[in-house]
Enzyme design. Structure first.
Site, short mmCIF file in Angstrom:
data_model
loop_
_atom_site.label_atom_id
_atom_site.label_comp_id
_atom_site.label_asym_id
_atom_site.label_seq_id
_atom_site.Cartn_x
_atom_site.Cartn_y
_atom_site.Cartn_z
N CYS A 122 0.83 -1.22 0.00
CA CYS A 122 0.00 0.00 0.00
C CYS A 122 0.86 1.26 0.00
CB CYS A 122 -0.92 0.01 1.21
SG CYS A 122 -1.96 -1.45 1.29
N HIS A 262 -3.34 7.03 2.74
CA HIS A 262 -3.74 5.74 2.17
C HIS A 262 -5.14 5.40 2.64
CE1 HIS A 262 -4.04 1.64 1.12
NE2 HIS A 262 -3.74 1.15 2.32
N ASN A 293 -10.28 -0.40 -0.26
CA ASN A 293 -8.83 -0.22 -0.13
C ASN A 293 -8.14 -0.87 -1.33
OD1 ASN A 293 -6.11 -0.65 0.44
ND2 ASN A 293 -6.43 -1.19 2.57
N1 COA Z 1 -18.11 -9.01 10.42
C1 COA Z 1 -18.69 -9.01 11.62
N2 COA Z 1 -18.02 -9.15 12.77
C2 COA Z 1 -16.69 -9.33 12.67
C3 COA Z 1 -16.03 -9.35 11.44
C4 COA Z 1 -16.78 -9.18 10.29
N3 COA Z 1 -16.23 -9.16 9.07
N4 COA Z 1 -14.71 -9.52 11.67
C5 COA Z 1 -14.55 -9.60 13.00
N5 COA Z 1 -15.77 -9.49 13.61
C6 COA Z 1 -16.03 -9.50 15.03
C7 COA Z 1 -15.03 -10.30 15.81
O1 COA Z 1 -15.40 -11.66 15.89
C8 COA Z 1 -15.08 -9.63 17.18
O2 COA Z 1 -16.21 -10.10 17.86
P1 COA Z 1 -16.20 -10.27 19.48
O3 COA Z 1 -15.97 -8.87 20.01
O4 COA Z 1 -17.53 -10.81 19.77
O5 COA Z 1 -15.05 -11.19 19.77
C9 COA Z 1 -15.33 -8.16 16.85
O6 COA Z 1 -15.91 -8.15 15.53
C10 COA Z 1 -14.10 -7.30 16.87
O7 COA Z 1 -13.07 -7.94 16.08
P2 COA Z 1 -11.73 -7.22 15.78
O8 COA Z 1 -10.91 -8.08 14.88
O9 COA Z 1 -11.10 -6.76 17.07
O10 COA Z 1 -12.27 -5.96 14.96
P3 COA Z 1 -11.63 -4.54 14.74
O11 COA Z 1 -12.32 -3.51 15.49
O12 COA Z 1 -10.12 -4.59 14.85
O13 COA Z 1 -11.99 -4.30 13.21
C11 COA Z 1 -10.87 -4.36 11.10
C12 COA Z 1 -11.51 -5.18 12.22
C13 COA Z 1 -10.27 -5.31 10.09
C14 COA Z 1 -11.96 -3.49 10.46
C15 COA Z 1 -9.79 -3.43 11.71
O14 COA Z 1 -8.92 -4.16 12.54
C16 COA Z 1 -8.98 -2.74 10.65
O15 COA Z 1 -9.50 -1.98 9.87
N6 COA Z 1 -7.68 -2.95 10.66
C17 COA Z 1 -6.81 -2.31 9.71
C18 COA Z 1 -6.98 -2.97 8.42
C19 COA Z 1 -6.37 -2.20 7.36
O16 COA Z 1 -6.58 -1.04 7.25
N7 COA Z 1 -5.59 -2.88 6.56
C20 COA Z 1 -4.96 -2.33 5.49
C21 COA Z 1 -3.72 -1.69 5.91
S1 COA Z 1 -2.84 -1.36 4.51
#
Ligand code: COA
Length: 337
Positions: A122, A262, A293
């Protein structure tokens, strides 16, 4: 011997034109939620993404790159013959060799321009802009085409809850060339290989193909991501890098017109803006809501949209900051063409 003749380039470099190609298939959250047991509401709340663009089969890495590049050349008032170097930033050109850039340079009609790919995920587009500025100032090239392009839909596991809703496809391009005044500030870039595994291709191609001793998986090695640590790293560390890029360019947030981070996640964009204390009149790119993204393509696509919609004007001062797998990052201040 009195030493080798040295070359010198332009005093300054700038972005002379920007172009974009958005993949044509609009995929709303509703189309992907079933496979990952999610909901439109959850995806919008956690990432800000409403829909993303996926490429159709004919929208190849080369095709999207060429289309974006033609627009960038038109905007710069140049033709392909003026380009003597093509840099393609991508992680989804699935032919390991030759470089995608060679096909793009040929299809565009350059006169045998130097052409190579860079892999900085990215962060690739901002790496390319930094390199292009140095090539122009160092005299190796006069006009460099920098392209960020991805078909991440090819390498996304649509059943992976942590990544299926994030990634997208498209291409953005910028022409970098000589300028009377500085148009591209010093790059602040780096990497944190200690976190190498946070975003990665799941397995090595050799594990896919297998060996006589160990049968291969036969499954596309999709991109996988540990979302939470990536989120924390991007939200906190990257704001500091962004401020450093402003410092190195000799300006502050008060001199900024446009912020083009980004397009990883809307919450990361908001967290960075808060942490940098961006004044409310700074225009912030939020292309991710409709584009998703698109990794190396995300910054040029977002910048192009702001220019297209009149939110970024020629002469505006913009801060670009790109970050992703590696973990690699790069930021610089540029003047909007
Ligand atoms: N749909 C619904 N629920 C989901 C899910 C989905 N796709 N993915 C995870 N969950 C749930 C999990 O099971 C967890 O449930 P629980 O609280 O009951 O255990 C809860 O949502 C939180 O999970 P978590 O992984 O901690 O979510 P988060 O707040 O970190 O959000 C992302 C997930 C991926 C949106 C976030 O981490 C993110 O955006 N990270 C950066 C990603 C990114 O930008 N990548 C590119 C960089 S170049």
């Amino acid at each position: 011997m009195s030493g080798l003749t040295q070359q010198r380039g332009a005093e300054h470099a700038a972005i002379l034109g920007v172009g974009a190609y958005r993949a044509s298939r609009v995929v709303p959250n509703a189309d992907i939620v079933e496979a990952i047991d999610s909901s439109d509401e959850w995806i919008q709340q956690r990432s800000g993404i409403k829909e993303r663009r996926f490429a159709e089969p004919h929208e190849t890495i080369t095709m999207m790159s060429v289309e974006a590049s033609r627009e960038a050349l038109d905007a710069a008032g140049l033709t392909a013959k003026d380009i003597d170097c093509v840099i393609v930033a991508t992680v989804s050109h699935l032919l390991q060799t030759p470089a995608a850039a060679t096909a793009v340079a040929y299809e565009l009609g350059t006169d045998r321009a130097a052409a190579f790919d860079i892999s900085a995920a990215c962060a690739g587009f901002s790496h390319g802009i930094a390199m292009a500025a140095d090539l122009v100032r160092g005299g190796s090239s006069r006009h460099v085409l920098v392209i960020g392009v991805e078909r991440l839909s090819d390498i996304t596991d649509m059943r992976d809850r942590g990544s299926a809703f994030i990634f997208a496809d498209g291409a953005g391009a910028a022409v970098v060339g000589p300028s009377d005044v500085p148009g591209i500030g010093p790059v602040v870039w780096g990497s944190d290989g200690e976190q190498f595994d946070l975003i990665r291709q799941r397995e090595d191609w050799r594990d896919v193909v297998g060996s006589p001793e160990k049968p291969g998986s036969g499954v596309m090695p999709h991109l996988v991501m540990q979302g939470n640590p990536v989120f924390r790293w991007a939200s906190f560390t990257m704001a500091k890098v962004a401020i450093e890029a402003l410092d190195r360019a000799g300006i502050t947030v008060d001199d900024l017109d446009v912020f083009v981070p980004h397009q990883a996640n809307m919450r990361i964009i908001d967290a960075m803006a808060r942490s940098m204390k961006l004044p409310p009149d700074v225009v912030i790119a939020r292309d991710i809501a409709e584009q998703g993204n698109s990794s190396a393509a995300s910054i040029p696509l977002a910048l192009h949209r702001l220019i297209d919609e009149g939110q970024a004007k020629s002469g505006d001062t913009a801060l670009l900051i790109a970050f992703g797998a590696g973990l690699a990052y790069a930021a610089q201040v540029v003047t909007v063409p």
